[in-house]
Design a protein around this motif. Structure first.
Motif, PDB file in Angstrom:
ATOM      1  N   ARG A  62      -3.771  -9.940  -3.565  1.00  0.00           N
ATOM      2  CA  ARG A  62      -4.625  -8.778  -3.333  1.00  0.00           C
ATOM      3  C   ARG A  62      -4.060  -7.538  -4.039  1.00  0.00           C
ATOM      4  O   ARG A  62      -4.806  -6.725  -4.582  1.00  0.00           O
ATOM      5  CB  ARG A  62      -4.737  -8.534  -1.830  1.00  0.00           C
ATOM      6  CG  ARG A  62      -5.700  -7.453  -1.426  1.00  0.00           C
ATOM      7  CD  ARG A  62      -5.749  -7.367   0.093  1.00  0.00           C
ATOM      8  NE  ARG A  62      -6.558  -6.257   0.553  1.00  0.00           N
ATOM      9  CZ  ARG A  62      -6.595  -5.840   1.809  1.00  0.00           C
ATOM     10  NH1 ARG A  62      -5.858  -6.466   2.732  1.00  0.00           N
ATOM     11  NH2 ARG A  62      -7.351  -4.818   2.168  1.00  0.00           N
TER      12      ARG A  62
ATOM     13  N   THR B  52      -5.028  -7.306  -7.770  1.00  0.00           N
ATOM     14  CA  THR B  52      -6.406  -6.923  -8.058  1.00  0.00           C
ATOM     15  C   THR B  52      -6.744  -5.517  -7.569  1.00  0.00           C
ATOM     16  O   THR B  52      -7.480  -4.784  -8.230  1.00  0.00           O
ATOM     17  CB  THR B  52      -7.380  -7.935  -7.428  1.00  0.00           C
ATOM     18  OG1 THR B  52      -7.148  -7.995  -6.010  1.00  0.00           O
ATOM     19  CG2 THR B  52      -7.185  -9.310  -8.020  1.00  0.00           C
ATOM     20  N   GLU B  53      -6.203  -5.107  -6.419  1.00  0.00           N
ATOM     21  CA  GLU B  53      -6.595  -3.828  -5.834  1.00  0.00           C
ATOM     22  C   GLU B  53      -5.635  -2.687  -6.155  1.00  0.00           C
ATOM     23  O   GLU B  53      -6.047  -1.521  -6.169  1.00  0.00           O
ATOM     24  CB  GLU B  53      -6.718  -3.967  -4.312  1.00  0.00           C
ATOM     25  CG  GLU B  53      -7.830  -4.909  -3.873  1.00  0.00           C
ATOM     26  CD  GLU B  53      -8.050  -4.905  -2.367  1.00  0.00           C
ATOM     27  OE1 GLU B  53      -7.690  -3.898  -1.706  1.00  0.00           O
ATOM     28  OE2 GLU B  53      -8.575  -5.909  -1.844  1.00  0.00           O
TER      29      GLU B  53
ATOM     30  N   GLN C  66       0.832  -1.205   0.000  1.00  0.00           N
ATOM     31  CA  GLN C  66       0.000   0.000   0.000  1.00  0.00           C
ATOM     32  C   GLN C  66       0.869   1.259   0.000  1.00  0.00           C
ATOM     33  O   GLN C  66       0.617   2.200  -0.752  1.00  0.00           O
ATOM     34  CB  GLN C  66      -0.911   0.011   1.220  1.00  0.00           C
ATOM     35  CG  GLN C  66      -2.078  -0.954   1.159  1.00  0.00           C
ATOM     36  CD  GLN C  66      -2.949  -0.826   2.384  1.00  0.00           C
ATOM     37  OE1 GLN C  66      -2.525  -1.091   3.502  1.00  0.00           O
ATOM     38  NE2 GLN C  66      -4.172  -0.395   2.180  1.00  0.00           N
TER      39      GLN C  66
END
Length: 334
Positions: free
Chosen positions: A121, A124-125, A82
């Motif tokens: 994840r 996809t994100e 992130q």
């Protein structure tokens, strides 16, 4: 925001355990009922004043004690992904040290699956692709590395390759030749840390005895002109980590880092964060620090990112996508 933050980036030299920020370390310690040898997050961060690689490793392995479950490893890598997505990360090949955890009783599958959960994840994100590179600890017995590879052989679908890390001085690559040969037979890619604290000869040994496809660090290669010629001729990627080199006293001033000389010699160097929680900067921070200390124009920044793409183990299709994104950045509005 620095223009370099938007440059599409690839990380090839990033240790999952090295992304453990003090705040997450204490959160995981509380969740798992573990007491860290520090009174607070601030006290832990203050301990990040290293004198050399070994002093860093001592703290590094002490803090990994908070990692126990599949969820822990997922949380660890997801926090990195992130944060790095905001700094331009688009592809990452993540080092991890299973021996540092399995010797404590952590299940190998929990490590691999937890890190894999975060990467799945991220695709996809966040639009970030990547994979896992399992590193052997060179300061532990070769027989232990062989057993770790045996365990990994049951989960080859989860791995890109193998690497060699931990303390360089006194632990040359050669003894791991048989383990790396077997990894090659299993279809795994091979990389190794060399030429950081150890001399240029360690780079040569990693190439000739381990058959590695890229060198992690390699800053000492400049000490051997013949080695430099070979690295240029064979287009061997070198994953350079300037902030790590500074914090571990490989260089005493970022303004005197050998990166410009490496580029001038025609070496295929790229920029990476290594252990960003400990060394004061993620991938975008690294580009910014180099720009401040060494000067970095858009063309050179793009070259460094293109080198990372070329040195990656991404698919040909993904490499084309990444290179296109870099060219779009380079020709876009300033």
């Amino acid at each position: 925001m620095s223009r370099f933050r938007t440059l599409p980036k690839v990380e090839l030299h990033l240790h999952a355990e090295g992304t453990l920020e003090p705040e997450l370390a204490f959160a995981l310690a509380r969740r798992n009922g573990i007491e860290l040898p520090f009174a607070s997050e601030a006290e832990l961060r203050a301990a990040y004043d290293f004198t050399d690689l070994q002093s860093f490793l001592d703290l590094y392995y002490a803090t990994t004690a908070v990692l126990w479950t599949r969820r822990d490893f997922d949380d660890l890598l997801w926090a990195y992904l992130q944060r790095s997505a905001e700094q331009g990360l688009q592809h990452v090949e993540v080092f991890f040290d299973p021996q540092a955890h399995t010797v404590r009783g952590v299940a190998f599958t929990d490590i691999v699956d937890g890190l894999g959960d975060a990467l799945t994840r991220a695709r996809t994100e966040l639009g970030i692709t990547g994979g896992l590179i399992m590193c052997f600890l060179r300061d532990r017995p070769v027989t232990e590395a062989a057993r770790t590879l045996d365990e990994a052989a049951t989960r080859l679908d989860a791995l890109l390759g193998v690497g060699l890390d931990s303390a360089e001085v006194g632990f040359p690559p050669g003894p791991f030749a048989e383990v790396f040969a077997r990894a090659a037979q299993l279809g795994l890619r091979r990389v190794a840390h060399a030429g950081e604290e150890a001399p240029a000869s360690s780079v040569l040994e990693a190439l000739d005895t381990l058959g590695v496809e890229r060198i992690d660090h390699g800053v000492r290669a400049l000490d051997d002109p013949h080695l430099v010629e070979r690295l240029v001729r064979e287009e061997i990627p070198l994953t350079v980590c300037p902030l790590s080199n500074l914090r571990l006293r490989v260089v005493d001033d970022l303004a005197r880092h050998p990166l410009p000389a490496m580029l001038a010699a025609g070496l295929k160097v790229s920029l990476h964060s290594d252990d960003p929680a400990y060394f004061g900067g993620y991938v975008g921070d690294t580009f910014d620090a180099v720009a401040r200390s060494l000067g970095l124009d858009d063309e050179t920044a793009a070259l460094l990112s293109r080198n990372a793409v070329a040195g990656s183990f991404a698919t040909a299709e993904r490499k084309t996508e990444l290179l296109t994104a870099i060219e779009r950045w380079l020709t876009g509005p300033r």
